[in-house]
Write a protein that holds these residues in place. Sequence first.
Motif, PDB file in Angstrom:
ATOM      1  N   GLN A 172      44.564  24.540 127.313  1.00 41.57           N
ATOM      2  CA  GLN A 172      43.723  25.688 127.569  1.00 41.57           C
ATOM      3  C   GLN A 172      43.175  26.252 126.077  1.00 41.57           C
ATOM      4  N   VAL A 173      44.187  26.010 125.135  1.00 39.10           N
ATOM      5  CA  VAL A 173      43.664  26.545 123.917  1.00 39.10           C
ATOM      6  C   VAL A 173      42.726  25.701 123.323  1.00 39.10           C
ATOM      7  N   ARG A 174      42.557  24.398 123.479  1.00 47.13           N
ATOM      8  CA  ARG A 174      41.638  23.458 122.919  1.00 47.13           C
ATOM      9  C   ARG A 174      40.405  23.777 123.708  1.00 47.13           C
ATOM     10  N   LEU A 175      40.264  24.169 125.049  1.00 47.59           N
ATOM     11  CA  LEU A 175      39.004  24.501 125.796  1.00 47.59           C
ATOM     12  C   LEU A 175      38.391  25.779 125.249  1.00 47.59           C
ATOM     13  N   GLU A 176      39.378  26.677 124.877  1.00 41.27           N
ATOM     14  CA  GLU A 176      38.755  27.939 124.219  1.00 41.27           C
ATOM     15  C   GLU A 176      38.267  27.663 122.739  1.00 41.27           C
ATOM     16  N   GLU A 177      38.863  26.741 122.009  1.00 40.99           N
ATOM     17  CA  GLU A 177      38.373  26.647 120.713  1.00 40.99           C
ATOM     18  C   GLU A 177      37.222  25.910 120.820  1.00 40.99           C
ATOM     19  N   GLU A 178      36.734  25.010 121.458  1.00 42.01           N
ATOM     20  CA  GLU A 178      35.331  24.738 121.949  1.00 42.01           C
ATOM     21  C   GLU A 178      34.332  25.551 122.087  1.00 42.01           C
ATOM     22  N   TYR A 179      34.787  26.472 123.108  1.00 42.18           N
ATOM     23  CA  TYR A 179      33.901  27.414 123.559  1.00 42.18           C
ATOM     24  C   TYR A 179      33.635  28.378 122.314  1.00 42.18           C
ATOM     25  N   LEU A 180      34.833  28.813 121.719  1.00 40.41           N
ATOM     26  CA  LEU A 180      34.467  29.839 120.452  1.00 40.41           C
ATOM     27  C   LEU A 180      33.835  29.348 119.474  1.00 40.41           C
ATOM     28  N   GLU A 181      33.802  27.990 119.111  1.00 41.59           N
ATOM     29  CA  GLU A 181      32.891  27.563 118.171  1.00 41.59           C
ATOM     30  C   GLU A 181      31.401  27.361 118.649  1.00 41.59           C
ATOM     31  N   THR A 182      31.222  27.140 120.021  1.00 43.24           N
ATOM     32  CA  THR A 182      29.898  27.520 120.342  1.00 43.24           C
ATOM     33  C   THR A 182      29.287  28.643 120.418  1.00 43.24           C
ATOM     34  N   VAL A 183      29.940  29.789 120.685  1.00 39.66           N
ATOM     35  CA  VAL A 183      29.570  30.883 120.784  1.00 39.66           C
ATOM     36  C   VAL A 183      29.633  32.006 119.572  1.00 39.66           C
ATOM     37  N   GLN A 184      30.827  31.556 118.673  1.00 40.24           N
ATOM     38  CA  GLN A 184      31.080  32.388 117.599  1.00 40.24           C
ATOM     39  C   GLN A 184      30.682  31.667 116.236  1.00 40.24           C
ATOM     40  N   LYS A 185      30.245  30.328 116.633  1.00 43.30           N
ATOM     41  CA  LYS A 185      29.669  29.620 115.535  1.00 43.30           C
ATOM     42  C   LYS A 185      30.356  29.428 114.173  1.00 43.30           C
ATOM     43  N   GLY A 186      29.581  29.670 112.853  1.00 43.93           N
ATOM     44  CA  GLY A 186      30.271  29.733 111.856  1.00 43.93           C
ATOM     45  C   GLY A 186      31.584  30.711 111.778  1.00 43.93           C
ATOM     46  N   ASP A 187      31.462  31.777 112.257  1.00 39.43           N
ATOM     47  CA  ASP A 187      32.557  32.759 112.092  1.00 39.43           C
ATOM     48  C   ASP A 187      33.837  32.349 112.506  1.00 39.43           C
ATOM     49  N   TYR A 188      33.838  31.436 113.424  1.00 40.01           N
ATOM     50  CA  TYR A 188      35.239  31.016 114.043  1.00 40.01           C
ATOM     51  C   TYR A 188      35.490  29.798 113.471  1.00 40.01           C
ATOM     52  N   VAL A 189      34.627  29.086 112.944  1.00 41.28           N
ATOM     53  CA  VAL A 189      34.883  27.769 112.046  1.00 41.28           C
ATOM     54  C   VAL A 189      35.668  28.152 110.885  1.00 41.28           C
ATOM     55  N   GLU A 190      35.201  29.131 110.007  1.00 40.81           N
ATOM     56  CA  GLU A 190      35.709  29.897 108.885  1.00 40.81           C
ATOM     57  C   GLU A 190      37.243  30.417 109.117  1.00 40.81           C
ATOM     58  N   TYR A 191      37.367  31.054 110.517  1.00 41.76           N
ATOM     59  CA  TYR A 191      38.605  31.731 110.932  1.00 41.76           C
ATOM     60  C   TYR A 191      39.549  30.594 111.046  1.00 41.76           C
ATOM     61  N   LYS A 192      39.298  29.449 111.711  1.00 42.36           N
ATOM     62  CA  LYS A 192      40.114  28.208 111.795  1.00 42.36           C
ATOM     63  C   LYS A 192      40.526  27.605 110.560  1.00 42.36           C
ATOM     64  N   LYS A 193      39.831  27.853 109.594  1.00 38.94           N
ATOM     65  CA  LYS A 193      40.123  27.349 108.423  1.00 38.94           C
ATOM     66  C   LYS A 193      41.098  27.945 107.581  1.00 38.94           C
ATOM     67  N   ASN A 194      41.408  29.177 107.918  1.00 39.50           N
ATOM     68  CA  ASN A 194      42.212  30.202 107.324  1.00 39.50           C
ATOM     69  C   ASN A 194      43.490  30.555 108.022  1.00 39.50           C
ATOM     70  N   THR A 195      43.314  30.336 109.498  1.00 42.32           N
ATOM     71  CA  THR A 195      44.341  30.796 110.358  1.00 42.32           C
ATOM     72  C   THR A 195      44.927  29.545 111.143  1.00 42.32           C
ATOM     73  N   ARG A 196      46.085  29.561 111.294  1.00 40.46           N
ATOM     74  CA  ARG A 196      46.779  28.155 111.966  1.00 40.46           C
ATOM     75  C   ARG A 196      46.822  28.262 113.394  1.00 40.46           C
ATOM     76  N   ARG A 197      46.804  27.371 114.216  1.00 41.87           N
ATOM     77  CA  ARG A 197      46.675  27.298 115.900  1.00 41.87           C
ATOM     78  C   ARG A 197      47.584  28.293 116.245  1.00 41.87           C
ATOM     79  N   TRP A 198      49.072  28.050 115.559  1.00 41.84           N
ATOM     80  CA  TRP A 198      50.211  28.747 116.366  1.00 41.84           C
ATOM     81  C   TRP A 198      50.741  29.753 115.409  1.00 41.84           C
ATOM     82  N   LEU A 199      51.059  29.449 114.267  1.00 36.32           N
ATOM     83  CA  LEU A 199      51.749  30.564 113.271  1.00 36.32           C
ATOM     84  C   LEU A 199      51.849  29.618 111.934  1.00 36.32           C
TER      85      LEU A 199
END
Length: 199
Positions: A172-199
């Motif tokens: 589910q998390v990976r499906l959400e990541e694909e979706y968020l990368e599509t709709v949030q674009k660069g904002d989510y990509v940058e967020y992924k760089k700075n914040t880990r998936r779990w902790l």
Amino acid sequence: MSFYQIFLPIATLLYLLLVFVLRSVILWKQTGVNPFVFGKSEKAHDYIGRVYKLMVLFTWVSIGCYSFFPSVYDYLQPIDYLENELLRFSGLMLLIISFIWTSIAQYQMSKSWRIGIDYNEKTKLISKGLFKYSRNPIFLGVLISYLGTFLIIPNILSFSIMLTTYVTIQTQVRLEEEYLETVQKGDYVEYKKNTRRWL
């Protein structure tokens, strides 16, 4: 009945009612949007929603047998060497931590919270509070709750539920990541760089 036989069904019921049902009703009244967005199609996303429902049902079977039908509970194959007070207490603490953690994360997610992915809606990207330290604090809280339940009632069914839920949430998390990368674009990509998936 032991303390844990009383505590576990009450705590699980309160967790479901307060963290998911009540929160969903409040959000629905605030926004007019039903936050439960799993459908009935054959798509992977909707299939995951059905798996979640089954895991909740089987969790109640496991807890119900433990608390109210001890003779039936033996058929769930309790894992004897894990049945000790230290692990049960650890499970109790994990359930409490999970409830507090998940409640805070849901509050911080505010109107963006959904159970599933609404592909027809773009919600606000939340990156503050607990979301500064985990991209998926609510899912993390749910996983912790299943681990806590397993430590209190270690048996083959509760282990299978915990393992299946872990794999399902990872998907589910990976499906959400694909979706968020599509709709949030660069904002989510940058967020992924700075914040880990779990902790």
